[in-house]
Write an enzyme that holds these catalytic residues in place. Structure first.
Site, PDB file in Angstrom:
ATOM      1  N   GLU A 272      59.373  16.113  65.716  1.00 52.26           N
ATOM      2  CA  GLU A 272      59.995  17.191  66.492  1.00 52.26           C
ATOM      3  C   GLU A 272      60.903  16.570  67.544  1.00 52.26           C
ATOM      4  OE1 GLU A 272      57.177  19.813  68.377  1.00 52.26           O
ATOM      5  OE2 GLU A 272      56.023  20.137  66.545  1.00 52.26           O
TER       6      GLU A 272
ATOM      7  N   GLU B 190      49.640  17.462  66.936  1.00 52.54           N
ATOM      8  CA  GLU B 190      49.441  16.863  68.258  1.00 52.54           C
ATOM      9  C   GLU B 190      47.977  16.944  68.708  1.00 52.54           C
ATOM     10  OE1 GLU B 190      52.284  18.698  70.940  1.00 52.54           O
ATOM     11  OE2 GLU B 190      53.931  17.571  70.046  1.00 52.54           O
TER      12      GLU B 190
END
Ligand SMILES: *[C@@H]1O[C@H](CO)[C@@H](O)[C@H](O)[C@H]1NC(C)=O
Ligand SMILES: *[C@@H]1O[C@H](CO)[C@@H](O)[C@H](O)[C@H]1NC(C)=O
Ligand SMILES: *[C@@H]1O[C@H](CO)[C@@H](O)[C@H](O)[C@H]1NC(C)=O
Ligand SMILES: *[C@@H]1O[C@H](CO)[C@@H](O)[C@H](O)[C@H]1NC(C)=O
Length: 476
Positions: free
Chosen positions: A264, A117
């Site tokens: 995720e 991220e």
């Protein structure tokens, strides 16, 4: 649709298991007491989990996965992205952490995650200029090493890289965030050229967190109350809406067909009023059958490759995002399943197979000493315990919020004591604490006993190895 079924032998009982095909899990290791990797790898196999996503390329983890059929996404942490801007260092990384395991009986590596991220808005652009060159160098190094056809580099991104405008909040209006739009276009082109997937993390829980106006049921999959209407498509859950916002963003830059992997998705079980076992179960009870049915989303019907977040609770994670951050596991810190889950996606809710032969510390807890006279230092001592140990279950809406003031103190002292491997000196707190053999747990509020962690057990196995060498020399 395909399903994979096989027989696992567990406690001498043959249990027939069927599993959602392609279901993966995230195996994070930010815990003070790590379960030994071999036990985790066995647990993955016992539960028919076929894919695992890691956050590094730790050798002990990789060794535990060697020889299994489990597909692995290895990762380069954000703090190594700058180094990977050097082509030679990237080559070296691939050599040491990918091709090294590429042999018969090695590790089935399928992806390399470049960063984690990295464009998160809260990073203030720190990794903006170094992520794409790292991605290029890693994929090129994989290609040069001759494994680029089967191993793809990708960048797991947070869903904050795209959105729909406030005045038209529908999936079809999705676009990449303006200040990174050119960068995202380059990345998407590169992924497409190399047949690599776009990896996205989607968190319906975070849509709810800190936003009391968010329509609660929209975070789950079982309520059709008030669908969001987007040009005739009725969106009944935020997962689909979020995923399709990405599809539209990709389409807007000319790559509407790029493969998408959900890196995720999951629901935490403690640390917030919306983080508990009931809601986590509700979430997975909707998600897993949806995945098993291969229905996909309105704009992308069909199979979606998904990695659940996460496998285990991690008590050493930063709680900057929130207290729930240490409670994402479908298993607890000790590899015990938290709630029944439908891995078959066919309504067969059952507890997962726990980690086997987990070694715990002794049946001892640290608690507040009710006979303590001077309480003036109590607050300081609780703060000390909680700044080192994990007190995230004490807060509002969490499992131990029912405790009284003394119970709070006991909880904090015990978490510190367990982290310190039950060292007697770690249960003093200026005379405010005492060791007990009576379990102080109250209802849903569990006072834990830590496990013998992987580092201490590997010390033990080195000692055993040393002893065998000595014995060998003595005998022969
Ligand atoms: C391989 O991965 C490990 C674990 O993530 C890392 O510490 C190491 O630096 C990597 N090796 C190279 C040569 O970069
Ligand atoms: C980003 O900026 C904010 C506000 O200026 C600051 O509080 C925060 O620490 C910064 N984060 C990072 C990772 O630099
Ligand atoms: C990234 O590069 C741009 C253009 O060269 C520059 O303006 C910006 O300051 C850089 N950002 C960081 C965080 O280094
Ligand atoms: C226990 O600690 C929690 C978290 O710090 C706090 O919210 C709660 O009010 C405390 N309870 C008592 C009775 O002091």
């Amino acid at each position: 649709m395909e399903k994979v079924c096989f027989l696992t032998w567990f406690l001498f009982l043959g249990i027939m298991g069927c599993y959602v095909e392609g279901l993966g899990v995230n195996w994070g290791t930010m815990a003070t007491h790590k379960l030994p990797p071999e036990k985790v790898a066995q647990m993955l196999k016992d539960n028919g989990i076929q894919k695992v996503k890691l956050f590094d390329a730790d050798h002990s983890t990789m060794s535990a996965l060697a020889g299994s059929e489990i597909e692995v996404m290895v990762a380069i942490p954000n703090d190594q992205l700058a180094v990977m801007n050097d082509h030679n260092r990237a080559k070296e990384w691939v050599q040491k952490n990918v091709t090294r395991y590429n042999f018969n009986g090695g590790v089935k590596i399928k992806y390399v995650a470049v960063g984690n991220e990295p464009f998160l808005t809260s990073y203030n652009g720190t990794f903006i200029n170094i992520t794409f060159p790292a991605l290029e160098n890693i994929q090129n190094a994989l290609n040069e090493a001759g494994v680029g056809d089967s191993i793809k580099a990708t960048v797991p991104l947070n869903a904050d890289v795209y959105s729909s405008p406030d005045d038209n909040p529908v999936p079809s209006a999705g676009r990449f965030r303006r200040e990174i739009s050119d960068l995202m276009t380059q990345i998407v082109q590169f992924l497409h050229k190399n047949n690599a997937p776009f990896t996205i993390n989607i968190y319906p829980f975070l849509s709810l967190y800190g936003n009391d106006d968010f329509p609660f049921d929209y975070a789950f999959f079982d309520n059709v109350g008030n669908p969001v209407n987007d040009k005739g498509i009725a969106y009944k859950n935020v997962f689909d809406a979020n995923f399709d916002t990405l599809v539209s963003s990709l389409k807007a830059v000319g790559y509407g067909d790029l493969t998408i992997v959900v890196g995720e998705v999951g629901w935490p079980t403690d640390g917030d009023k919306n983080a508990n076992l009931g809601y986590a179960q509700r979430f997975y009870n909707g998600l897993l059958p949806k995945l098993a049915s291969n229905q996909g989303t309105p704009l992308r019907p069909g199979f979606i490759e998904v990695y659940l977040f996460g496998l285990l609770d991690e008590d050493a994670k930063s709680i900057a995002p929130g207290s729930f951050e240490r409670h994402w596991g479908i298993f607890g810190y000790d590899g015990q399943p938290k709630f029944p889950i439908d891995f078959s996606g066919q309504g067969q809710n059952k507890l997962l197979v726990p980690a086997q032969n987990v070694q715990y510390l002794n049946q001892k807890w640290c608690m507040f000493n009710p006979n303590a006279k001077d309480l003036s230092k109590l607050a300081d001592n609780i703060n000390f315990a909680c700044s080192n140990g994990d007190c995230t279950s004490l807060g509002y809406g969490s499992s131990c919020n029912i405790l009284d003031a003394n119970g709070n103190a006991s909880y904090a002292f015990n978490m510190y004591y367990q982290i310190k491997n039950q060292d007697d000196l770690a249960c003093n707190f200026q005379g405010l604490a005492m060791v007990t053999t009576q379990n102080p747990s109250q209802g849903a509020c569990k006072f834990i006993i830590q496990i013998v962690s992987s580092s201490s057990s590997s010390l033990r196995s080195s000692l055993v190895a040393l002893l065998s060498v000595v014995l060998y020399m003595f005998l022969f």
